[in-house]
Scaffold this motif. Structure first.
Motif, short mmCIF file in Angstrom:
data_model
loop_
_atom_site.label_atom_id
_atom_site.label_comp_id
_atom_site.label_asym_id
_atom_site.label_seq_id
_atom_site.Cartn_x
_atom_site.Cartn_y
_atom_site.Cartn_z
N VAL A 28 -1.69 -19.07 -53.37
CA VAL A 28 -2.92 -19.42 -52.75
C VAL A 28 -2.77 -20.19 -51.43
CG1 VAL A 28 -5.11 -20.68 -52.85
CG2 VAL A 28 -4.60 -19.32 -54.63
N ARG A 29 -1.47 -21.06 -51.69
CA ARG A 29 -1.58 -22.08 -50.47
C ARG A 29 -0.80 -21.43 -49.38
NH1 ARG A 29 0.23 -26.31 -54.40
NH2 ARG A 29 2.58 -25.41 -53.90
N LYS A 30 0.09 -20.32 -49.86
CA LYS A 30 0.74 -19.48 -48.80
C LYS A 30 -0.09 -18.64 -47.92
CE LYS A 30 4.78 -17.73 -50.29
NZ LYS A 30 6.04 -17.43 -49.94
N VAL A 31 -1.34 -18.01 -48.82
CA VAL A 31 -1.96 -17.32 -47.98
C VAL A 31 -3.09 -18.10 -47.10
CG1 VAL A 31 -4.40 -15.99 -48.41
CG2 VAL A 31 -2.40 -15.57 -49.86
N LEU A 32 -3.35 -19.45 -47.51
CA LEU A 32 -4.27 -20.16 -46.62
C LEU A 32 -3.52 -20.74 -45.54
CD1 LEU A 32 -5.87 -22.44 -49.32
CD2 LEU A 32 -7.05 -20.86 -47.73
N GLU A 33 -2.10 -20.81 -45.51
CA GLU A 33 -1.59 -21.24 -44.32
C GLU A 33 -1.30 -20.08 -43.46
OE1 GLU A 33 2.34 -22.48 -46.13
OE2 GLU A 33 1.29 -24.26 -47.13
N ALA A 34 -1.08 -18.69 -44.09
CA ALA A 34 -0.74 -17.69 -43.23
C ALA A 34 -2.20 -17.32 -42.27
CB ALA A 34 -0.40 -16.46 -44.06
N ALA A 35 -3.38 -17.57 -43.30
CA ALA A 35 -4.75 -17.34 -42.71
C ALA A 35 -4.83 -18.16 -41.40
CB ALA A 35 -5.71 -17.70 -43.69
N GLU A 36 -4.21 -19.33 -41.26
CA GLU A 36 -4.32 -20.24 -40.33
C GLU A 36 -3.69 -19.54 -39.02
OE1 GLU A 36 -6.32 -22.87 -39.23
OE2 GLU A 36 -7.44 -22.27 -41.17
N LYS A 37 -2.28 -19.05 -39.66
CA LYS A 37 -1.54 -18.48 -38.23
C LYS A 37 -2.29 -17.22 -37.72
CE LYS A 37 3.07 -19.99 -39.24
NZ LYS A 37 3.69 -20.08 -40.75
N ALA A 38 -2.88 -16.27 -38.49
CA ALA A 38 -3.45 -15.38 -38.26
C ALA A 38 -4.57 -15.51 -37.17
CB ALA A 38 -4.18 -14.58 -39.38
N LYS A 39 -5.30 -16.61 -37.61
CA LYS A 39 -6.45 -16.99 -36.40
C LYS A 39 -5.77 -17.29 -35.03
CE LYS A 39 -9.76 -19.23 -39.69
NZ LYS A 39 -9.95 -20.11 -40.48
N GLU A 40 -4.55 -18.28 -35.25
CA GLU A 40 -4.25 -18.52 -33.89
C GLU A 40 -3.48 -17.29 -33.24
OE1 GLU A 40 -0.70 -21.10 -35.15
OE2 GLU A 40 -2.01 -22.45 -36.04
N LYS A 41 -3.07 -16.25 -34.03
CA LYS A 41 -2.75 -15.06 -33.34
C LYS A 41 -3.66 -14.13 -33.08
CE LYS A 41 2.14 -14.99 -35.26
NZ LYS A 41 3.09 -13.99 -35.77
N LYS A 42 -4.82 -14.50 -33.48
CA LYS A 42 -5.94 -13.69 -33.30
C LYS A 42 -6.09 -12.19 -33.83
CE LYS A 42 -7.66 -15.67 -28.92
NZ LYS A 42 -6.83 -16.87 -29.01
N LEU A 43 -5.42 -12.25 -35.18
CA LEU A 43 -5.32 -11.20 -35.81
C LEU A 43 -6.50 -10.96 -36.66
CD1 LEU A 43 -1.54 -11.72 -36.90
CD2 LEU A 43 -2.40 -9.87 -35.41
N ALA A 44 -6.96 -9.79 -36.98
CA ALA A 44 -8.31 -9.45 -37.79
C ALA A 44 -7.70 -9.53 -39.21
CB ALA A 44 -9.02 -8.36 -37.21
N VAL A 45 -8.52 -10.09 -40.19
CA VAL A 45 -7.92 -10.02 -41.60
C VAL A 45 -9.27 -9.85 -42.33
CG1 VAL A 45 -6.96 -11.20 -43.59
CG2 VAL A 45 -6.21 -11.79 -41.43
N GLY A 46 -9.27 -8.55 -43.21
CA GLY A 46 -10.34 -8.24 -43.97
C GLY A 46 -9.77 -8.48 -45.49
N VAL A 47 -10.71 -8.98 -46.35
CA VAL A 47 -10.36 -9.17 -47.74
C VAL A 47 -11.47 -8.17 -48.55
CG1 VAL A 47 -10.33 -10.62 -49.66
CG2 VAL A 47 -9.49 -11.22 -47.50
N GLY A 48 -11.02 -7.51 -49.62
CA GLY A 48 -11.62 -6.53 -50.59
C GLY A 48 -12.99 -7.35 -51.53
N LEU A 49 -13.47 -8.17 -50.79
CA LEU A 49 -14.68 -8.78 -51.81
C LEU A 49 -15.69 -8.13 -51.05
CD1 LEU A 49 -13.31 -12.34 -51.99
CD2 LEU A 49 -13.76 -10.69 -53.97
#
Lengths: 442, 344
Positions: A162-183
């Motif tokens: 979970v921590r790894k995903v949260l860290e990568a999520a921040e990086k994705a924001k910085e890189k302006k990458l779109a991320v969808g999650v299947g909820l």
């Protein structure tokens, strides 16, 4: 009179795909993206699929059904046979538009490192749909490589994940990458409308919630012990029954209902109490997971969420969410509420296919270069499910903060067919089962 | 010792009943009586009602209100006698097959399996549903829903092995014949939908959910919920102008549009449901299945057993007096054909 008339003779018409609903569009802004922008829809988006099971194949099909020029170009799976089956199913699905499913032999990757090769193969968007244990590793690598991501829920099976995903999520924001999650309930019109009304105070302040995933369970183990090449092969093929891969059914399925309650509260629980066990599914072929959980979650403001999930046949079944408020009661999944004053409301709008809409929303954001990131709430709802599991396995209250500090990893040290999973069976084939009061989980 | 005596008593008893014309063992139309079919090693049973053979006019006249074009031209059809389920198949019955509850219960009671159980267990059972298929609308006494036509057909095959009697889905013609029960009006109770509430659960009176079977008045054959509650699977592929092909050929015997696994949609359900308005509940109305009935199944390939969104579809069984030969079963595709790649 016509066939189409007949087919929609039910009042609950099903519209295949509507334009994106409130979610997504409401958070769109005009920010540019560092990643490629596909504004006109005529630029081709190249998709790679990592994890070619039934859900991954379904997700690929939905991605390919979004508006604009798009194709599936690369596939990765631990197993070649899964990939071949997936590809032939997609080819069947898109037999009218064969150019959409165009996977060259050199873009088919097999094995534990297949995802890395796929990320290096020139795709723009990756769909991550392996068993959830791999999600943190795959997501981190995808963000590292600057790819847009659709990833299936849950997004991890343990706290370090979970921590790894949260860290990568921040990086994705910085890189302006779109991320969808299947909820996908977040993209389902009846949920959106109902929860918006709850947030507008339709039944006053929410005082408690309850939610369930009580069902007959999922697929039976697919691979017999004697057919397995190794312990790793055995657990991978039967992934639902092993915690490092699945996170137990509270994580793999019940996350949907828990996530809806988090959405209603706009918050995540601070503590959980739980109980559960293996009552019926006791055979060694069912690995190490429980067949029932009852968890009480506490939010910071004291609101409680009572949650149950069960995998036992021929019992009371329900996959639903409900909220009690100071001024009424809401059946969230039923999209209806009643106030103490006697006012009744029920969603009568169109039904949409949320699995399609979630991809429509994600790919619209990718094409327009607008910020889109569902990873944070996806990770925190995953964490909520894991918190429930930790409380249940230990039999003790567990707080969010102490759990989040945990370094207990469920992942194997080595990803290979010879590698050893953390839990292995005894000489009779039985796995160590978490024992409340004894098992340490943090 | 006691158990042995009891078993002997049961054996004697059942053989003597058979001798004294067990109604389920009727050999001629005259002997056909209502009977109760027990499902061994469970406490579940269901009732079968005899439907006499005869001729009827299938489809609706051009002047019937709300009539649709696929209901004509009317066709004269000859029907062989059969029994039909008095009620729609309930979850209590259906889940025995889905979850092999009979075998689990027998094992709990430390009983031995018999040949019928062994034969029945050789019939494919569905994969487990991904989610709760009652959709929290009720289980005990409520009609089973959301199954595909293949699942309904496979259930019949299992039931046949389990009971030793030949059960299958009705053909579309048999269903309409049984629904009309000798009437020629829009409904088996006349043309006036105002009387609907006495006979059927439909959109306006059902409180947005299916209802326990058998609570309304039966039709003249003694069948309950033929109109409304849940729409019912029949054996046929949906062909809009099927009646046109059959008309002008005198009296048609055993009309049916066989299905193939390759062409999943559309197939026919009949009778209308709790979610429909009265016009869909007419005896002659035909409803075609569509891919949208699985819209929320997120997997590819989609399940061959579940229609995740057909919460208005169930079925009931028939048992023809004359058991079809192997050739007839093949000719009309009466047996379920499970796609080769099932079992993934």
């Amino acid at each position: 009179m016509t066939q189409s008339n007949n087919q929609s003779s039910s009042r609950r018409d099903f519209l295949k795909v509507t334009t994106a609903t409130a979610v997504g569009t409401s958070i769109l802004s005009t920010l540019g993206s560092s990643a490629h922008v596909y504004a006109n829809g005529d630029d081709k988006i190249k998709v790679g699929l990592v994890g070619c099971g039934g859900r991954g194949t379904g997700a690929a099909s939905q991605a390919l059904s979004t508006k604009g020029n798009i194709k599936l170009e690369a596939m990765a799976d631990a197993y070649r046979d899964r990939m071949d089956k997936s590809l032939s199913n997609l080819q069947k699905q898109f037999s009218g538009e064969p150019e959409k499913v165009d996977v060259a032999e050199e873009k088919k990757f097999v094995g534990f490192d297949a995802y890395q090769k796929l990320l290096d193969s020139g795709v723009d968007v990756v769909i991550l749909a392996t068993p959830p244990g791999f999600r943190p590793i795959h997501f981190e690598a995808a963000v590292e490589k600057g790819k847009h991501v659709f990833m299936e829920k849950p997004v991890a099976t343990d706290v370090p994940g979970v921590r790894k995903v949260l860290e990568a999520a921040e990086k994705a924001k910085e890189k302006k990458l779109a991320v969808g999650v299947g909820l996908q309930r977040h993209h389902q019109a009846n949920y959106i409308e109902t929860i918006n009304r709850l947030k507008d105070g339709a039944i006053g302040d929410i005082t408690s919630m309850r939610c369930y995933w009580n069902s007959g369970g999922v697929w039976e183990p697919r691979l017999a012990r004697e057919e397995a090449k190794s312990e790793m092969d055995y657990q991978m093929r039967n992934w639902y029954y092993y915690n490092w891969l699945c996170g137990d059914h509270i994580n793999e399925q019940h996350i949907h209902n828990i996530d809806v309650c988090n959405w209603v509260k706009d918050a995540f629980p601070v503590q959980a109490y739980g109980m559960g066990g293996r009552q019926v599914r006791t055979d060694k072929k069912y690995g190490e997971i429980y067949d029932h959980f009852a968890v009480e979650f506490v939010y910071e403001d004291g609101t409680r969420l009572y949650s149950q999930c069960r995998h036992i046949r021929n019992c009371w079944n329900s996959v639903t969410e409900h909220a009690q408020g100071t001024k009424g009661f809401c059946d969230i999944s039923g999209a209806k509420y009643e106030t103490t004053g006697g006012y009744k409301w029920r969603y009568r709008g169109k039904k949409t296919n949320p699995y399609q809409v979630e991809h429509d929303d994600l790919f619209a954001a990718i094409r327009q270069g607008t910020p889109y990131n569902e990873a944070e709430y996806g990770a925190k709802s995953t964490m909520t499910s894991i918190l429930g599991r930790l409380a249940t396995y230990s039999g003790k209250p567990v707080t969010w903060d102490e759990a989040m500090a945990s370094n207990v990893s469920l992942m194997p040290k080595e990803f290979s067919w010879e590698g050893q999973p953390v839990t292995v069976p005894d000489e009779n084939g039985y796995y160590p089962i978490p024992m409340p009061g004894i098992t340490k989980v943090l | 010792m006691q158990a042995k005596t009891a078993l002997l008593a049961i054996l004697c008893c059942s053989s003597s009943v058979a001798f004294a014309a067990d109604p389920s063992e009727a050999k001629t139309e005259k002997e056909m009586k209502p009977y109760t079919q027990k499902i061994t090693n469970t406490d579940v049973s269901f009732d079968m009602v005899p439907i006499p053979g005869g001729e009827f006019v299938m489809g609706s006249p051009a002047d019937e209100k709300n009539r649709e074009e696929d209901e004509g031209p009317q066709v004269k059809v000859k029907i062989e006698p059969f029994w039909m389920g008095k009620h729609e198949v309930t979850w209590n019955e259906y889940d025995i097959w889905s979850f092999n509850l009979d075998i689990q219960r027998r094992k709990l009671m430390r009983l031995k399996s018999d040949d019928k159980e062994k034969a029945a267990d050789a019939v494919t059972r569905p994969t487990k549903p991904y989610t709760d298929m009652t959709f929290d609308m009720g289980h005990d006494g409520y009609p089973a829903i959301c199954m595909t036509q293949l699942a309904a057909k496979t259930y019949c095959k299992w039931l046949s092995e389990k009971t030793g009697h030949y059960y299958r889905l009705p053909t579309e013609a048999e269903w309409e014949y049984a629904c009309r029960a000798g009437t020629t009006t829009a409904y088996s109770f006349g043309d006036n939908p105002a009387k609907m509430d006495d006979y059927a659960w439909h959109y306006a009176n059902c409180n947005d959910t299916y209802q326990k079977v058998g609570q309304k008045k039966p039709n003249p054959f003694g069948l309950y919920d033929m109109h409304g509650n849940v729409s019912e699977w029949v054996l046929d592929q949906y062909i809009p102008d099927a009646y046109k092909k059959w008309s002008g050929k005198g009296t048609v015997e055993f009309p049916v549009s066989p299905t193939t696994p390759e062409k999943l949609y559309p197939r026919v359900v009949r009778g209308g449901s709790w979610d429909d308005d009265p016009e869909a509940l007419r005896s002659a109305n035909r409803i075609a299945s569509s891919a949208d009935w699985k819209i929320q199944d997120p997997q590819i390939p989609q399940s061959i057993w579940y229609h995740t969104d057909a919460i208005f579809v169930g079925f009931r069984v028939v048992r023809p007096l004359k058991v079809p030969t192997a050739e007839e079963r093949k000719k009309y595709n009466l047996d379920p054909v499970i796609p080769a790649d099932e079992g993934r």
